[in-house]
Design a protein around this motif. Structure first.
Motif, PDB file in Angstrom:
ATOM      1  N   LEU A 126       0.839  -1.206   0.000  1.00 11.83           N
ATOM      2  CA  LEU A 126       0.000   0.000   0.000  1.00 11.83           C
ATOM      3  C   LEU A 126       0.872   1.254   0.000  1.00 11.83           C
ATOM      4  O   LEU A 126       0.536   2.256  -0.635  1.00 11.83           O
ATOM      5  N   ASN A 127       2.012   1.192   0.684  1.00 11.11           N
ATOM      6  CA  ASN A 127       2.951   2.320   0.601  1.00 11.11           C
ATOM      7  C   ASN A 127       3.557   2.425  -0.791  1.00 11.11           C
ATOM      8  O   ASN A 127       3.780   3.535  -1.289  1.00 11.11           O
ATOM      9  N   ALA A 128       3.826   1.297  -1.414  1.00  9.56           N
ATOM     10  CA  ALA A 128       4.385   1.330  -2.776  1.00  9.56           C
ATOM     11  C   ALA A 128       3.456   2.110  -3.706  1.00  9.56           C
ATOM     12  O   ALA A 128       3.903   2.816  -4.609  1.00  9.56           O
ATOM     13  N   LYS A 129       2.155   2.005  -3.459  1.00  9.07           N
ATOM     14  CA  LYS A 129       1.202   2.763  -4.286  1.00  9.07           C
ATOM     15  C   LYS A 129       1.387   4.274  -4.082  1.00  9.07           C
ATOM     16  O   LYS A 129       1.238   5.047  -5.034  1.00  9.07           O
ATOM     17  N   ILE A 130       1.728   4.675  -2.870  1.00 12.97           N
ATOM     18  CA  ILE A 130       2.007   6.105  -2.617  1.00 12.97           C
ATOM     19  C   ILE A 130       3.268   6.521  -3.372  1.00 12.97           C
ATOM     20  O   ILE A 130       3.315   7.589  -3.995  1.00 12.97           O
ATOM     21  N   TYR A 131       4.297   5.668  -3.335  1.00  8.02           N
ATOM     22  CA  TYR A 131       5.526   5.956  -4.086  1.00  8.02           C
ATOM     23  C   TYR A 131       5.182   6.196  -5.566  1.00  8.02           C
ATOM     24  O   TYR A 131       5.663   7.141  -6.190  1.00  8.02           O
ATOM     25  N   VAL A 132       4.377   5.292  -6.122  1.00 12.43           N
ATOM     26  CA  VAL A 132       4.077   5.339  -7.558  1.00 12.43           C
ATOM     27  C   VAL A 132       3.295   6.614  -7.900  1.00 12.43           C
ATOM     28  O   VAL A 132       3.562   7.263  -8.915  1.00 12.43           O
ATOM     29  N   ALA A 133       2.366   6.995  -7.031  1.00  7.53           N
ATOM     30  CA  ALA A 133       1.603   8.225  -7.281  1.00  7.53           C
ATOM     31  C   ALA A 133       2.526   9.448  -7.239  1.00  7.53           C
ATOM     32  O   ALA A 133       2.409  10.360  -8.070  1.00  7.53           O
ATOM     33  N   ASN A 134       3.465   9.466  -6.294  1.00 10.45           N
ATOM     34  CA  ASN A 134       4.418  10.587  -6.226  1.00 10.45           C
ATOM     35  C   ASN A 134       5.289  10.640  -7.479  1.00 10.45           C
ATOM     36  O   ASN A 134       5.563  11.723  -8.010  1.00 10.45           O
ATOM     37  N   ILE A 135       5.721   9.470  -7.940  1.00 13.98           N
ATOM     38  CA  ILE A 135       6.573   9.417  -9.132  1.00 13.98           C
ATOM     39  C   ILE A 135       5.772   9.871 -10.359  1.00 13.98           C
ATOM     40  O   ILE A 135       6.254  10.655 -11.176  1.00 13.98           O
ATOM     41  N   ARG A 136       4.534   9.402 -10.465  1.00 17.09           N
ATOM     42  CA  ARG A 136       3.664   9.847 -11.572  1.00 17.09           C
ATOM     43  C   ARG A 136       3.540  11.375 -11.574  1.00 17.09           C
ATOM     44  O   ARG A 136       3.735  12.019 -12.610  1.00 17.09           O
ATOM     45  N   ASP A 137       3.250  11.969 -10.412  1.00 16.75           N
ATOM     46  CA  ASP A 137       3.058  13.418 -10.346  1.00 16.75           C
ATOM     47  C   ASP A 137       4.331  14.157 -10.754  1.00 16.75           C
ATOM     48  O   ASP A 137       4.271  15.176 -11.438  1.00 16.75           O
ATOM     49  N   ALA A 138       5.485  13.621 -10.347  1.00 14.03           N
ATOM     50  CA  ALA A 138       6.752  14.278 -10.688  1.00 14.03           C
ATOM     51  C   ALA A 138       7.042  14.170 -12.189  1.00 14.03           C
ATOM     52  O   ALA A 138       7.528  15.134 -12.806  1.00 14.03           O
ATOM     53  N   LEU A 139       6.727  13.022 -12.777  1.00 14.45           N
ATOM     54  CA  LEU A 139       6.957  12.858 -14.220  1.00 14.45           C
ATOM     55  C   LEU A 139       6.040  13.800 -15.007  1.00 14.45           C
ATOM     56  O   LEU A 139       6.470  14.439 -15.967  1.00 14.45           O
ATOM     57  N   VAL A 140       4.793  13.889 -14.580  1.00  9.16           N
ATOM     58  CA  VAL A 140       3.834  14.775 -15.264  1.00  9.16           C
ATOM     59  C   VAL A 140       4.311  16.225 -15.199  1.00  9.16           C
ATOM     60  O   VAL A 140       4.273  16.958 -16.187  1.00  9.16           O
ATOM     61  N   LYS A 141       4.808  16.613 -14.039  1.00  6.09           N
ATOM     62  CA  LYS A 141       5.279  17.988 -13.866  1.00  6.09           C
ATOM     63  C   LYS A 141       6.497  18.255 -14.761  1.00  6.09           C
ATOM     64  O   LYS A 141       6.637  19.333 -15.332  1.00  6.09           O
ATOM     65  N   ALA A 146       3.427  14.566 -21.863  1.00  5.98           N
ATOM     66  CA  ALA A 146       3.217  13.117 -21.767  1.00  5.98           C
ATOM     67  C   ALA A 146       2.290  12.756 -20.607  1.00  5.98           C
ATOM     68  O   ALA A 146       2.196  11.592 -20.219  1.00  5.98           O
ATOM     69  N   ALA A 147       1.567  13.760 -20.078  1.00  2.90           N
ATOM     70  CA  ALA A 147       0.754  13.533 -18.875  1.00  2.90           C
ATOM     71  C   ALA A 147      -0.224  12.366 -19.030  1.00  2.90           C
ATOM     72  O   ALA A 147      -0.346  11.532 -18.131  1.00  2.90           O
ATOM     73  N   ALA A 148      -0.900  12.306 -20.172  1.00  9.70           N
ATOM     74  CA  ALA A 148      -1.920  11.263 -20.353  1.00  9.70           C
ATOM     75  C   ALA A 148      -1.272   9.877 -20.353  1.00  9.70           C
ATOM     76  O   ALA A 148      -1.800   8.930 -19.759  1.00  9.70           O
ATOM     77  N   ALA A 149      -0.122   9.776 -21.005  1.00 11.48           N
ATOM     78  CA  ALA A 149       0.571   8.474 -21.061  1.00 11.48           C
ATOM     79  C   ALA A 149       1.026   8.058 -19.662  1.00 11.48           C
ATOM     80  O   ALA A 149       0.856   6.898 -19.263  1.00 11.48           O
ATOM     81  N   PHE A 150       1.584   8.992 -18.903  1.00  7.62           N
ATOM     82  CA  PHE A 150       2.036   8.663 -17.543  1.00  7.62           C
ATOM     83  C   PHE A 150       0.846   8.246 -16.666  1.00  7.62           C
ATOM     84  O   PHE A 150       0.934   7.290 -15.900  1.00  7.62           O
ATOM     85  N   ALA A 151      -0.259   8.988 -16.798  1.00 10.28           N
ATOM     86  CA  ALA A 151      -1.433   8.676 -15.967  1.00 10.28           C
ATOM     87  C   ALA A 151      -1.969   7.293 -16.306  1.00 10.28           C
ATOM     88  O   ALA A 151      -2.316   6.508 -15.407  1.00 10.28           O
ATOM     89  N   ALA A 152      -2.023   6.961 -17.589  1.00 15.44           N
ATOM     90  CA  ALA A 152      -2.567   5.658 -18.000  1.00 15.44           C
ATOM     91  C   ALA A 152      -1.664   4.525 -17.504  1.00 15.44           C
ATOM     92  O   ALA A 152      -2.142   3.512 -16.972  1.00 15.44           O
ATOM     93  N   ARG A 153      -0.352   4.701 -17.663  1.00 14.34           N
ATOM     94  CA  ARG A 153       0.577   3.652 -17.221  1.00 14.34           C
ATOM     95  C   ARG A 153       0.527   3.511 -15.695  1.00 14.34           C
ATOM     96  O   ARG A 153       0.572   2.398 -15.169  1.00 14.34           O
TER      97      ARG A 153
END
Ligand code: ZN
Length: 290
Positions: A126-141, A146-153
């Motif tokens: 469940l913490n790993a999911k928090i890591y992944v959400a933080n990484i997604r937000d940083a990549l989008v920023k 590529a925001a849509a691709a990052f969000a979908a992946r």
């Protein structure tokens, strides 16, 4: 109609064209587990470099000169935080560069031991999911195009992690409650213990930096006897001799090797985080079955 078909064709072609190397986001991850998360979210839109590679010990890492040039060239530097990478601030400073530091544990509720946080938060899925959400937000920023691709992946990967969390719970449920106690080398499974209900006792602390004293080892040996602990485990990043000695003195079996702070290389059995969690749960359940 023809124009519509042509524009549809154009869209399909655009989606099929691979991302050019120079357009990929250059990301450096401090250790292998974070690099795997970045790859899952970033796909071919990121180039990921890992500082502490497979089977490496992130607690006591000594950066190589090449690491400074990797960090200097990075757009993002993804770290665990919670005190795991003590060597990193100096490296980042000597590297210079413009990398944005992304702390993957932001928002995780830390376990505090003494007065310091336990850094091994990834051991709870469940913490790993928090890591992944933080990484997604940083990549989008860093690459909004590529925001849509990052969000979908990220969504697809988060769904796999949700399934993995249920797999771990189902596996632990198969272990008799009286046998849910084990010994591992260093204190890396506190978040796993809290999330899934297997008690871990370790002769070394949360860092591999401090060695267990003769007194710590004697205390563990008497705990094993008193609590009738069924198995002790090695770790892929730690010296096996301590656990082997404890096993020899108590007659308790070595249940296998747990992957605590690192993935294996491509040719090992756990080159990804999901493989690692499955490996650990298989190792635990087979050693703890009655
Ligand atoms: Zn550790």
């Amino acid at each position: 109609m023809r124009r519509l078909l042509l524009s549809l064709l154009g869209l399909m072609l655009a989606a099929a064209v691979p991302v050019r190397a120079q357009d990929r986001l250059n990301v450096v991850a401090s250790f292998s587990i974070l690099a795997d998360f970045v790859r899952n979210v970033g796909g071919d839109r990121v180039d990921v470099t890992t500082l502490v590679g497979p089977d490496g010990d992130v607690h006591v890492y000594t950066p190589a000169p090449a690491d400074a040039s990797k960090v200097a060239a990075a757009k993002l530097l993804v770290i665990n935080g919670l005190g795991l990478e003590g060597w990193l601030p100096r490296l980042a400073q000597s590297a210079g560069g413009q990398a944005t530091i992304v702390t993957a544990t932001r928002g995780v509720t830390p376990i505090i031991i003494g007065s310091a946080p336990d850094p091994h938060a990834w051991q709870s899925v469940l913490n790993a999911k928090i890591y992944v959400a933080n990484i997604r937000d940083a990549l989008v920023k860093a690459d909004p195009a590529a925001a849509a691709a990052f969000a979908a992946r990220a969504n697809a990967y988060l769904a796999r992690l949700a399934g993995l969390d249920l797999e771990v719970r189902a596996a632990v449920a198969q272990i008799a409650p009286s046998r849910r106690q084990v010994i591992s080398t260093h204190n890396a499974f506190g978040y796993f213990a809290k999330a899934y209900g297997i008690d871990f006792i370790a002769p070394s602390g949360v860092s591999t930096e401090s060695e267990a004293s003769a007194r710590d080892i004697a205390a563990i040996i008497s705990q094993i006897r008193r609590l009738r602990i069924p198995a002790v485990f090695l770790e892929n990043i730690s010296d096996p001799r301590l656990i082997e000695r404890i096993a020899a003195e108590t007659g308790v079996k070595v249940g296998g090797t747990l992957y605590s702070d690192s993935l294996t290389g491509e040719n090992g059995d756990s080159p990804t985080y999901i493989d690692m969690v499955r490996h650990n749960i298989r190792t635990l359940t087979s050693a703890l079955a009655e």
